[in-house]
Enzyme design. Structure first.
Site, mmCIF file in Angstrom:
data_model
loop_
_atom_site.group_PDB
_atom_site.id
_atom_site.type_symbol
_atom_site.label_atom_id
_atom_site.label_comp_id
_atom_site.label_asym_id
_atom_site.label_seq_id
_atom_site.Cartn_x
_atom_site.Cartn_y
_atom_site.Cartn_z
ATOM 1 N N ASP A 104 1.329 -33.678 -4.914
ATOM 2 C CA ASP A 104 2.417 -33.089 -5.836
ATOM 3 C C ASP A 104 3.036 -34.497 -6.494
ATOM 4 O O ASP A 104 2.766 -35.656 -5.965
ATOM 5 C CB ASP A 104 3.624 -33.035 -5.054
ATOM 6 C CG ASP A 104 3.008 -31.421 -4.443
ATOM 7 O OD1 ASP A 104 2.298 -30.836 -4.814
ATOM 8 O OD2 ASP A 104 3.788 -30.984 -3.484
HETATM 9 N N1 URA Z 1 1.044 -30.306 0.485
HETATM 10 C C1 URA Z 1 2.208 -30.389 -0.224
HETATM 11 O O1 URA Z 1 3.122 -29.606 -0.009
HETATM 12 N N2 URA Z 1 2.214 -31.507 -1.247
HETATM 13 C C2 URA Z 1 1.176 -32.308 -1.366
HETATM 14 O O2 URA Z 1 1.258 -33.093 -2.149
HETATM 15 C C3 URA Z 1 0.077 -32.096 -0.336
HETATM 16 C C4 URA Z 1 0.206 -31.339 0.605
#
Ligand code: URA
Length: 253
Positions: A104
């Site tokens: 993310d």
């Molecule tokens: N899970 C998430 O919620 N975000 C990420 O960036 C990676 C795994």
């Protein structure tokens, strides 16, 4: 010489199975001639065209970056936001690399980038059980019941997460938060955040500590390094349980 479907899959255009379907459907040309034979072998001298697009046969490169917060795990962005590939471009990486999976915008840590579509597909497929290890700072004091739930699988909107390895690292009574390490094999969209949300402990901070056996020790946010050839081979072995028989170009470094 290598099988045509393998060469197509490795280019990142599509998976091996879809490449087979495209060959059978007459959508693949080798040296300008349609080929519908699945066993066809090609070499790096042949020009392979998939649905009118010539696939690149550039040397394979492999990097791991310590992804900083505030950038998108993508090659480009319509809204001109910073993308993770920018960090490598700035330092002169010119190959058509892409991130293996997604972190993310606000997630930091280990992210592989490569132009090897075959390895990327292998690493991302949950059946190949590649460890993705996350360090989570979440709201509230996590108890053993929560850890048990996270370990055994959480029902999210349309799927149940697979068993996970989960350990409570520390609790911060003053700030009412906990630190938890979780290892998963899947990579569903926002998976870790959704899992913690589901057990009543929203994520405040998320860092991927390790992808398979690769971590980002010694790399500051935004810094990256090449993955060494023996590490690339090890990734293949982990994902396939086979020693790779690869005779195509890997850029030497
Ligand atoms: N899970 C998430 O919620 N975000 C990420 O960036 C990676 C795994």
């Amino acid at each position: 010489m290598e099988r045509l479907q393998k060469v197509i899959a490795r280019s990142g255009v599509t998976s091996r199975r879809k490449a087979e379907a495209l060959i059978l459907a007459g959508k693949v040309k080798v040296n300008s001639k349609v080929v519908t034979e699945l066993g066809t072998k090609v070499s790096s001298k042949d020009t392979v065209e998939v649905e009118g697009i010539i696939i690149e046969n550039e040397p394979k490169v492999y990097y791991i970056i310590n992804k900083p917060a505030g950038c998108i795990s993508a090659v480009s962005d319509d809204l001109n936001r910073r993308v993770v590939v920018d960090y490598l471009r700035k330092k002169g990486v010119t190959e058509r690399i892409f991130p293996v999976g997604r972190l993310d915008y606000d997630t930091t840590g280990a992210l592989i980038l490569t132009n090897d579509g075959e390895l990327a597909n292998l690493l991302m497929h949950p059946k190949n059980e590649i460890d993705k290890v996350y360090l989570v700072r979440c709201q509230g004091i996590v108890n053993s019941d929560v850890i048990r739930k996270l370990r055994s699988g959480i029902k999210l909107a349309n799927y149940i997460t697979q068993k996970a390895q989960v350990d409570l690292i520390s609790i911060d009574k003053k700030n009412k938060s906990s630190q938890v390490r979780i290892t998963i094999h899947e990579g569903k969209y926002h998976q870790v955040k959704l899992m913690f949300e589901a057990v009543g402990h929203p994520v405040k901070k998320l860092r991927r500590e390790r992808y398979a056996f690769l971590d980002v020790h010694g790399l500051k946010p935004g810094e990256f390094r090449r993955i060494k050839i023996h590490e690339v081979k090890q990734l293949f072995v982990l994902a396939t349980h086979k020693v790779p028989k690869r005779n195509y170009k890997i850029r030497r470094y």
